[in-house]
Design an enzyme around this catalytic site. Sequence first.
Site, PDB file in Angstrom:
ATOM      1  N   LYS A  56      26.586 -19.905  22.693  1.00 39.24           N
ATOM      2  CA  LYS A  56      26.124 -21.291  22.487  1.00 39.24           C
ATOM      3  C   LYS A  56      27.214 -22.263  22.945  1.00 39.24           C
ATOM      4  CE  LYS A  56      24.167 -24.103  18.694  1.00 39.24           C
ATOM      5  NZ  LYS A  56      23.895 -24.120  17.239  1.00 39.24           N
TER       6      LYS A  56
ATOM      7  N   SER B 200      19.406 -25.347  15.820  1.00 39.31           N
ATOM      8  CA  SER B 200      19.904 -25.922  17.063  1.00 39.31           C
ATOM      9  C   SER B 200      20.326 -24.886  18.103  1.00 39.31           C
ATOM     10  CB  SER B 200      21.095 -26.838  16.772  1.00 39.31           C
ATOM     11  OG  SER B 200      22.126 -26.093  16.175  1.00 39.31           O
TER      12      SER B 200
ATOM     13  N   SER C 141      20.487 -23.118  11.769  1.00 37.82           N
ATOM     14  CA  SER C 141      20.454 -23.220  13.227  1.00 37.82           C
ATOM     15  C   SER C 141      20.440 -21.927  14.009  1.00 37.82           C
ATOM     16  CB  SER C 141      21.652 -24.053  13.709  1.00 37.82           C
ATOM     17  OG  SER C 141      21.470 -25.393  13.335  1.00 37.82           O
TER      18      SER C 141
END
Lengths: 498, 524
Positions: free
Chosen positions: B76, B171, B195
């Site tokens: 990420k 997210s 997330s």
Amino acid sequence: LSISETFVGLEIHAQISSNSKLFSGSQVQFAAPPNSLVSFFDASLPGTLPVLNRRCVEAAVMTGLALNCSINKKSLFDRKHYFYADLPAGYQITQQRVPIAVNGSLSYSLCIDSKMSQMVTKTVRIKQIQLEQDSGKSLHDDTRSQTLVDLNRAGVGLMEVVMEPDMCCGEEAAAAVRELQLILQTLGSSQAVMAEGQLRVDANVSVHHPGEPYGVRTEVKNINSIRFLAKAIDYEIQRQIEELENGGTILNETRAFDSKLGCTVPMRDKEGKQDYRFMPEPNLPPLILYDAKSLPANMNHQQVINIDWIHERLPDLPSVKRKKLVEQYGILPEHSFTLLNEEGLAEFFESVVKQTQMKPKKVIGWILKDLLSYLKQHSLTVKESPVSSFVLADLLNLLEKKEISSTAAKQVLAELWKGEGKTPLEIVKEQKLELLQDQKELEQICQAVIDGHKNEVMAIKAGNPKVLNKLIGLVQKKTQGRSNPVLVKQLLEKKLSG
Amino acid sequence: MLRASLRQVSAALKEGRVAPTELCQRCLALIKSTKFLNAYITVAEETAMKQAEESEERYKKGQPLGILDGIPIAVKDNFNTAGIETTCASNMLKGYISPYNATVVQKLLDQGAVLLGKTNLDEFAMGSGSTDGVFGPVRNPWSYSKQYKEKSGPKSHPEDEESNWVITGGSSGGSAAAVASFTCFAALGSDTGGSTRNPAAHCGVVGLKPTYGLISRHGLIPLVNSMDVPGILTRCVDDAAVLLGSLAGHDPKDSTTIQDDFMPFELHNLADVSKLSIGIPKEYHAPGLSSEMLALWSKAADLFKNAGAKVVEVSLPHTPYSIVCYHVLCTAEVASNMARFDGLEYGHRSDMKDSTESLYAATRREGFNDVVRGRILSGNYFLLKQNYEKYFVKAQKVRRLIANDFVKVFRSGVDILLTPTTLRDAAPYTEFIQEDNRTRSAQDDILTQAANMAGLPAISVPTALSERGLPVGLQFIGRSFQEKQLLTVAKWFEKQVQFPLIQLEEVKRHDSDVFQYQKSASFS
């Protein structure tokens, strides 16, 4: 001048003497090239985390113990937020809620008069000691409308020592700071050199009439030496008194000391009250310290700090050292005060005492009057003295053995300051300063002087013994200072009494 | 073969049935042809191939570094990667090349993993849709699956496909999409309020949130320091255990990691669940929970009951307060953590030159999106001296109560809690953006966020397809540092439900038939 009570408190930031910074591994060093000692964490690169430096904690514990504080076995770290170019993270990590040490005291001595002949001891309460980060440095270049930022200092460990407003004037504050400086240097927890920014002092000053409510206090910053500290405080006290007497009010403001003008002026920067939005530092667990009782059995000793262990290994503090000097050498307290006040002077003194038969009580005079004043005149430190303890001891031995007079010794010393490498004995021989050893010759000279000064002799016999000194002086002159004045006096008195 | 599990492909590498460079090339090609998913912000083609080559050398010598050697993974874009851009999907860090690797990244690289690239997210990990980053939204690969298209009805034209695509959740949407579309075998996400688990559920992959303090956060750009953890996204529970084993353990650079040694473990197959006690927290029957979700949750509970486990209803009474509490604590920390972005040392710097203050203000206005700015303002409000006790301290107290709810339940004999991960299956993008980020986050975080408050480990396991043909996941929450038990139960569950493989055209094209597999190849 109406009678006012004055209150002076101090906030002192002492840079911790350590190899690396409080929360990161970058080096701590004065006057390095700009931005050469900056780790990723110091530059606030996103994703970096603080790691507590053990040495800094130990320094704070030592200092807390030396200042008679209670060491908090659990203390916490907080973030203090404000925006400034020299604060990369937008917050400083400090200890606002629970600092590492609280409720201590510092004793310091003041001279009652200027002759340093009487000292009085005072105490100031230490509110707390907290660990916190230093900020970087920003230099404002107004001509080019830019600000230059150097982060070398960002993140260096500081101990903030807060002294309660128990002091009443500049002199007291200066003495307290001086004593704190000596303590820190003795402990080694800070080098505490103000000129290098290792010790920064802000003063809080307020005045009021006894019986009336306490006055508003102002904060005075930008003080760069102990001498200026006293000046700034005394100026501010005076300013406040005058302001109140003229019917004015004191604002709760921050003022800067202008050393050129010798006065305090309001600081432009601090407009309005700052809300620092304190928040616990989430990346640092509470700091837990142990003592012998609470130390768990299988704890890895590298992971813990034992307060008792540190306490056992504290060196002698200045106040203890002074006492020992007085007891061991029979010198006066004022003397030991001055000895410790100059770096290296106490060691120099002790070294001379070891190497000479002269009594310490006599040696001290030579150290404090002759050596020290010379060093001061030429702005030298004890380390830089052209006369070593060995050489001085050598000279004092000649004096002690009565091979030279004290006047002659002073002459030799003056010559030794030149640092030409000659030994005291060589100088004595060169300048023919040896005391006359021949008693008969001396007697003859004494007789000659008596014979040549009938008026003075009559005055002495008439009951004015002070005139004897003149005769002694004349003998000295005739012998070119090579006679022992004590012996001369004895001979003259013997002759005159007969 | 791209659809194989990490373990399977690792075995293939070891046995020489496939070479690391070939594997890497295939993944890179697939990333290219699935570019429309917008899962990746940066693809590190050159460095990945180089890593693959080095891995190949090691395999040739018979000296692989371990099970991760040569395995393509994605990270990420809020983890620092040295030499590779780290943007947090924000203008503030566009073009920012970090000089250091996050600890977890370093660990992966040290074990020979091949870093394919950085995945897309909501800006600074703030959001539950992966729709609010400056590089645009991430598309759920299931939008293009045969399963979803079939359910959309015969009327689905290419234009409809364009407007019907569903979100990944967030997210860590990019990471979830990357794993779900087979472009990598595992991905790192982050989990602050859900997330990692949220997008895992929406994308039909496994999402593990480890216990706080187990995995180092050094190098993870923080959202909420006291709740963030690195998250693990994989095709199956077993793979998650492998990743966990390589990442967990004390890091001296992160003072919030525990000191104890971590022992990596292998998951054995749970034969007998009769000794297990599963708790069903009644408060997780939250407002907005779809009837479909509720039915699935019930079915799962029955699954355990029928297998002999003890299934009890429990209560976590402070659950309804967790969103508000999270809002206060999260925004306060955000306001603090974002204070460093002033444009001086790194990142975006405005051209405004009037004064330092105006430079700061302009930089931050230009660099941050509305979501970030909104949270900073809220957070600063809560931290004001006059508000601190009322909001921040109160929220901390409520947090303690929430954490204690779990302690009480676990103490009463419950081993694992079973809850839904999300309220429903993934919403279409056009529908999702009808409400603002804050509203959506408040809605979507409700089932996942309490685990972050309490620091507990939790995992989302893909369970079934919804009526719309989209994945739905269920969540297991375990005791602190009891990942082994948690994953063992999750693995058993995974085996029971046999979640179907996504049928994607693109993948079929890129996956040759070198490696034959069964339909449920993901699970052993």
